[in-house]
Design a protein around this motif. Structure first.
Motif, PDB file in Angstrom:
ATOM      1  N   PHE A 283      -6.400  -8.272   3.853  1.00  0.00           N
ATOM      2  CA  PHE A 283      -6.287  -7.124   4.769  1.00  0.00           C
ATOM      3  C   PHE A 283      -7.459  -7.098   5.756  1.00  0.00           C
ATOM      4  CE2 PHE A 283      -3.938  -5.772   1.032  1.00  0.00           C
ATOM      5  CZ  PHE A 283      -2.833  -5.141   1.572  1.00  0.00           C
TER       6      PHE A 283
ATOM      7  N   LEU B 231     -13.631 -10.058  -8.049  1.00  0.00           N
ATOM      8  CA  LEU B 231     -12.510  -9.325  -8.660  1.00  0.00           C
ATOM      9  C   LEU B 231     -11.490 -10.289  -9.245  1.00  0.00           C
ATOM     10  CD1 LEU B 231     -11.742  -6.447  -6.091  1.00  0.00           C
ATOM     11  CD2 LEU B 231     -12.940  -6.267  -8.272  1.00  0.00           C
TER      12      LEU B 231
ATOM     13  N   VAL C 218     -10.243   1.668   0.287  1.00  0.00           N
ATOM     14  CA  VAL C 218     -10.326   0.275   0.732  1.00  0.00           C
ATOM     15  C   VAL C 218     -10.436  -0.654  -0.477  1.00  0.00           C
ATOM     16  CG1 VAL C 218     -11.751  -1.395   1.980  1.00  0.00           C
ATOM     17  CG2 VAL C 218     -11.309   0.860   2.967  1.00  0.00           C
ATOM     18  N   MET C 219     -11.282  -0.263  -1.429  1.00  0.00           N
ATOM     19  CA  MET C 219     -11.472  -1.123  -2.603  1.00  0.00           C
ATOM     20  C   MET C 219     -10.166  -1.295  -3.375  1.00  0.00           C
ATOM     21  SD  MET C 219     -15.169   0.299  -3.737  1.00  0.00           S
ATOM     22  CE  MET C 219     -16.187  -0.964  -4.417  1.00  0.00           C
ATOM     23  N   ILE C 220      -9.425  -0.216  -3.495  1.00  0.00           N
ATOM     24  CA  ILE C 220      -8.126  -0.319  -4.190  1.00  0.00           C
ATOM     25  C   ILE C 220      -7.163  -1.159  -3.348  1.00  0.00           C
ATOM     26  CG2 ILE C 220      -6.132   0.989  -5.043  1.00  0.00           C
ATOM     27  CD1 ILE C 220      -8.145   3.341  -5.543  1.00  0.00           C
ATOM     28  N   SER C 221      -7.210  -0.950  -2.025  1.00  0.00           N
ATOM     29  CA  SER C 221      -6.297  -1.698  -1.136  1.00  0.00           C
ATOM     30  C   SER C 221      -6.504  -3.197  -1.256  1.00  0.00           C
ATOM     31  CB  SER C 221      -6.539  -1.295   0.330  1.00  0.00           C
ATOM     32  OG  SER C 221      -6.260   0.054   0.509  1.00  0.00           O
ATOM     33  N   VAL C 222      -7.763  -3.623  -1.322  1.00  0.00           N
ATOM     34  CA  VAL C 222      -8.010  -5.065  -1.346  1.00  0.00           C
ATOM     35  C   VAL C 222      -7.844  -5.653  -2.745  1.00  0.00           C
ATOM     36  CG1 VAL C 222      -9.511  -5.004   0.678  1.00  0.00           C
ATOM     37  CG2 VAL C 222     -10.525  -4.839  -1.616  1.00  0.00           C
ATOM     38  N   GLY C 223      -7.549  -4.817  -3.729  1.00  0.00           N
ATOM     39  CA  GLY C 223      -7.172  -5.380  -5.033  1.00  0.00           C
ATOM     40  C   GLY C 223      -7.978  -4.920  -6.229  1.00  0.00           C
ATOM     41  N   MET C 224      -8.824  -3.915  -6.065  1.00  0.00           N
ATOM     42  CA  MET C 224      -9.574  -3.432  -7.222  1.00  0.00           C
ATOM     43  C   MET C 224      -8.727  -2.427  -7.994  1.00  0.00           C
ATOM     44  SD  MET C 224     -13.311  -1.672  -7.406  1.00  0.00           S
ATOM     45  CE  MET C 224     -14.406  -2.827  -8.183  1.00  0.00           C
ATOM     46  N   GLN C 225      -8.615  -2.633  -9.299  1.00  0.00           N
ATOM     47  CA  GLN C 225      -7.833  -1.708 -10.120  1.00  0.00           C
ATOM     48  C   GLN C 225      -8.551  -0.347 -10.169  1.00  0.00           C
ATOM     49  OE1 GLN C 225      -4.897  -2.218 -11.211  1.00  0.00           O
ATOM     50  NE2 GLN C 225      -4.630  -4.432 -11.249  1.00  0.00           N
ATOM     51  N   ARG C 226      -7.755   0.715 -10.242  1.00  0.00           N
ATOM     52  CA  ARG C 226      -8.365   2.058 -10.260  1.00  0.00           C
ATOM     53  C   ARG C 226      -9.297   2.244 -11.453  1.00  0.00           C
ATOM     54  NH1 ARG C 226      -5.298   5.935  -6.940  1.00  0.00           N
ATOM     55  NH2 ARG C 226      -3.644   4.768  -5.945  1.00  0.00           N
TER      56      ARG C 226
ATOM     57  N   PHE D 164     -17.102 -10.274  -2.994  1.00  0.00           N
ATOM     58  CA  PHE D 164     -16.566  -9.177  -3.811  1.00  0.00           C
ATOM     59  C   PHE D 164     -15.128  -9.434  -4.275  1.00  0.00           C
ATOM     60  CE2 PHE D 164     -14.332  -5.017  -3.681  1.00  0.00           C
ATOM     61  CZ  PHE D 164     -14.925  -4.430  -4.772  1.00  0.00           C
ATOM     62  N   ILE D 165     -14.272  -9.870  -3.319  1.00  0.00           N
ATOM     63  CA  ILE D 165     -12.859 -10.107  -3.639  1.00  0.00           C
ATOM     64  C   ILE D 165     -12.720 -11.216  -4.687  1.00  0.00           C
ATOM     65  CG2 ILE D 165     -10.624 -10.843  -2.662  1.00  0.00           C
ATOM     66  CD1 ILE D 165     -11.500  -8.203  -1.540  1.00  0.00           C
TER      67      ILE D 165
ATOM     68  N   ARG E 264      -1.741  -7.635  -4.644  1.00  0.00           N
ATOM     69  CA  ARG E 264      -2.492  -7.603  -3.377  1.00  0.00           C
ATOM     70  C   ARG E 264      -3.738  -8.482  -3.479  1.00  0.00           C
ATOM     71  NH1 ARG E 264      -1.485  -1.879  -3.389  1.00  0.00           N
ATOM     72  NH2 ARG E 264      -3.570  -1.488  -4.186  1.00  0.00           N
ATOM     73  N   LEU E 265      -4.419  -8.365  -4.622  1.00  0.00           N
ATOM     74  CA  LEU E 265      -5.675  -9.111  -4.809  1.00  0.00           C
ATOM     75  C   LEU E 265      -5.449 -10.611  -4.657  1.00  0.00           C
ATOM     76  CD1 LEU E 265      -8.670  -9.218  -5.690  1.00  0.00           C
ATOM     77  CD2 LEU E 265      -7.886  -9.202  -8.058  1.00  0.00           C
TER      78      LEU E 265
ATOM     79  N   PHE F  96      -8.742  -4.215   8.464  1.00  0.00           N
ATOM     80  CA  PHE F  96      -8.476  -2.836   8.895  1.00  0.00           C
ATOM     81  C   PHE F  96      -9.084  -2.581  10.275  1.00  0.00           C
ATOM     82  CE2 PHE F  96      -8.875  -2.897   4.244  1.00  0.00           C
ATOM     83  CZ  PHE F  96      -7.625  -2.442   3.865  1.00  0.00           C
TER      84      PHE F  96
ATOM     85  N   THR G  93      -1.453  -3.709  -7.318  1.00  0.00           N
ATOM     86  CA  THR G  93      -2.863  -3.916  -6.966  1.00  0.00           C
ATOM     87  C   THR G  93      -3.260  -5.371  -7.241  1.00  0.00           C
ATOM     88  OG1 THR G  93      -3.310  -1.618  -7.568  1.00  0.00           O
ATOM     89  CG2 THR G  93      -5.217  -3.054  -7.346  1.00  0.00           C
TER      90      THR G  93
ATOM     91  N   LEU H 244       0.836  -1.205   0.000  1.00  0.00           N
ATOM     92  CA  LEU H 244       0.000   0.000   0.000  1.00  0.00           C
ATOM     93  C   LEU H 244       0.867   1.250   0.000  1.00  0.00           C
ATOM     94  CD1 LEU H 244      -2.673  -1.036   2.681  1.00  0.00           C
ATOM     95  CD2 LEU H 244      -2.852  -1.206   0.203  1.00  0.00           C
TER      96      LEU H 244
END
Lengths: 227, 400
Positions: free
Chosen positions: A89, A112, B296-304, A108-109, A83-84, A91, A80, A56
């Protein structure tokens, strides 16, 4: 086998007057299956270290090898994606997506990741069952207590089958009963399923359960002991 | 899409206000432009059918220099072939010239128009304008004059008017013509300055048998105008004649329409600017209040880019919901008033009838009007999307 290895890791914050070493020359190795607490006073660099390990934040110097890959050299999009697929994570403030139900937050994850729908469905149910929320799958975060939200966050962190989970002060916003409950779940996941957990924490209950305690002060490791 | 839809409705009141603002703006603008365009389309159509024709045929050089020496000839066979063209409803040959009209001690410069009485009746319903006397026959040697002209010269039905003008190739055009009928020609300019006579009489007056100033051709379907022009060009001698579309001959009328429409277009754009700021306000709020969530969404792996796509989709769905709802209401309304136009009443209606026009104000159902509203809203949405896309691309996820 090391899944995380940092070498001479530094993070320097600069303002006009001075340079602040948030993380100072940290060499660290984490092996699979560890239940490690990173402790230290406020401002000691725990969160910054965790952020860098999680991709991050970028280091000022040094390297972070995760699963044999130096993530400090990856592009933004590559980090990114990394990380996926490799890191979970949790928080401090749960940070669930408010418009999605508990099950949808966990799914959701995996969506993705492009997993098949049937797999997503069964794994989300399985994980929510494992954290004791089988009966709250369709509840939105606003309808869940802080402890329940954090358990959904743990399930979400595990959904992608990560190599390790980074948890930044996961119990800080929870009452003692919820914190104890969450901790029991994480210990169980670690012991029974071999999930690697790395915490930054002030919580003595986590420290008491941890099998390795790394203490930071002024950005540097002052002690690293296994218990 | 599930995430998009739920994000839109996470603040129900704001979503409704945004969608409503798009809805009312599109509804108002679509109907306003549809009405104005419909009225102009009807006016142009009326004018073309009753007066100028959709197509005009003139000798080369006539349009630039409208003199008798630039008149044209056309044979009966060509006339018959023109009238047989599928889309052509009326072919009116004309002789248009000027003369000095005198009676007793009074005289006045007037326009002399030679017409085929039968064809003119079919085209402009000229007999309806008669307020005294009788209509002309094809071989008549008399005149129809405006009642203003009659009063000025002191002539009535049965009186004789002397016309003096220029004939073909410099000859003098002189003749005595009995007044057969008095017309009410609506506008003072026409009423005080026009005399109609039969084509035969006009051609004899200018000493040019079979000569015409031009042919005015009306068509049934304006959408097939280009094809019809091609057919006309295949029939007439294009070495000597030019065939003009009404887009050329009625350029001023078209410009008037555009000038008139410009005002409403300005109102339309002002309205859309207001709506645009409303949409922008919504997207700014939606973006800023969800910054932490985006992190948070970007942190967990969602592309911008994927996140930006979601936010863009939210805005597009909201905008298009408003547009679709507005068009779902505007189209049937416009269609209804297209089929059942608003009917003018009173003096305005009477004036239209005198011109040989229908006193109707229909709405236009031209798809371009409605497509334009969609395009404008899409452009506004695209511009508004720049804000969240920019914010998301620069979002710092550390320190969330």
């Amino acid at each position: 086998m090391n899944i995380i290895e940092t070498k001479s890791l530094c993070k320097i914050f600069r303002d006009t007057a001075q340079e602040v070493y948030a993380v100072n020359n940290v060499d660290l190795s984490i092996t699979a299956g560890e239940f490690t607490a990173i402790v230290g006073p406020s401002g000691s660099g725990k969160t910054t270290l965790l952020n860098m390990i999680g991709g991050l934040d970028t280091p000022t110097s040094g390297s972070i090898i995760v699963d044999g890959k130096d993530i400090s050299t990856l592009s933004e999009n590559e980090t990114t994606a990394f990380r996926l697929h490799h890191i979970g994570f949790v928080f401090q403030a749960y940070n669930l997506i408010p418009v999605l139900s508990a099950k949808e937050n966990v799914s959701f994850i995996m969506e993705l990741q492009g997993r098949p729908k049937a797999e997503i469905d069964s794994r989300a149910s399985e994980l929510l069952g494992a954290v004791g929320l089988a009966d709250r799958m369709d509840s939105r975060p606003a309808k869940l207590s802080g402890g329940q939200q954090q358990r959904v966050a743990v399930a979400r962190a595990l959904a992608s089958r990560p190599r390790f989970v980074l948890a930044d002060e996961p119990t800080a916003n929870l009452d003692s009963k919820s914190a104890a409950n969450l901790l029991d779940i994480m210990v169980k996941l670690n012991e029974q399923e071999g999930v690697t957990f790395i915490f930054s924490t002030h919580d003595p209950r986590i420290v008491a359960k941890a099998r390795r305690i790394i203490t930071l002060e002024d950005g540097g490791i002052v002690s690293d002991r296994s218990v | 899409m599930k995430l998009v839809w739920r994000n839109i409705w996470r603040n129900r009141r704001r979503a409704i206000i945004t969608i409503s603002s798009v809805f009312f703006a599109v509804l108002f603008c679509a109907l306003m432009i549809s009405f104005q365009t419909g009225v102009w389309e009807k006016m142009i159509d009326n004018t073309l059918r009753s007066q100028t024709g959709h197509i005009q045929v003139h000798a080369k050089g006539y349009w630039e220099d409208k003199t008798i020496d630039n008149f044209m000839f056309v044979d009966d066979a060509s006339m018959a072939r023109l009238e047989a063209v599928d889309n052509i409803t009326n072919v009116s040959p004309r002789v248009e010239t000027f003369a000095m009209a005198s009676h007793g001690l009074s005289s006045k410069g007037i326009a002399v128009i030679g017409i085929s009485p039968g064809r003119e009746e079919q085209k402009s319903n000229l007999p309806i304008k008669l307020v005294g006397g009788e209509y002309l026959s094809e071989t008549d040697d008399g005149l129809l004059i405006g009642q203003g002209l009659g009063k000025y010269l002191g002539v009535g039905i049965g009186d004789t008017l002397a016309l003096i003008g220029q004939g073909y190739h410099g000859s003098s055009a002189v003749g005595l013509f009995p007044v057969r009928g008095i017309l009410n020609l609506v506008t003072a300019e026409m009423d005080n300055g026009i005399a109609y006579m039969s084509l035969a009489a006009a051609q004899k007056f200018i000493d040019m048998p079979d000569g015409y100033s031009g042919l005015l051709i009306a068509v049934a379907d304006n959408k097939r105008l280009d094809a019809t022009i091609a057919e006309v060009e295949a029939i007439v001698d294009t070495e000597a004649l030019n065939v003009y579309s009404w887009h050329f001959t009625m350029e001023r009328l078209l410009q008037s329409a555009e000038t008139d429409k410009a005002f409403n277009v300005v109102i339309m754009y002002i309205m859309y600017v207001i709506v645009g700021f409303g949409i922008l306000g919504t997207i700014i709020m939606m973006t800023n209040e969800r910054r932490r969530e985006f992190c948070v969404m970007i942190s967990v792996g969602m592309q911008r880019w994927r996140l930006a796509l979601i936010v863009a989709a939210e805005l597009l769905v909201m905008s298009l919901t408003g547009v679709v709802a507005a068009l779902a209401l505007a189209l049937p309304i416009a269609r209804w008033f297209n089929r059942h136009p608003i009917e003018m009443t009173g003096e305005m209606a009477e004036m239209y009838r005198q011109y040989g026009m229908e006193p109707l104000m229909p709405f236009s159902v031209n798809p371009g009007i409605f497509a334009e509203q969609v395009v404008i809203i899409l452009v506004i949405a695209m511009l508004a999307i720049i804000y969240p896309v920019n914010k998301i691309s620069k979002l710092k996820i550390v320190g969330k």
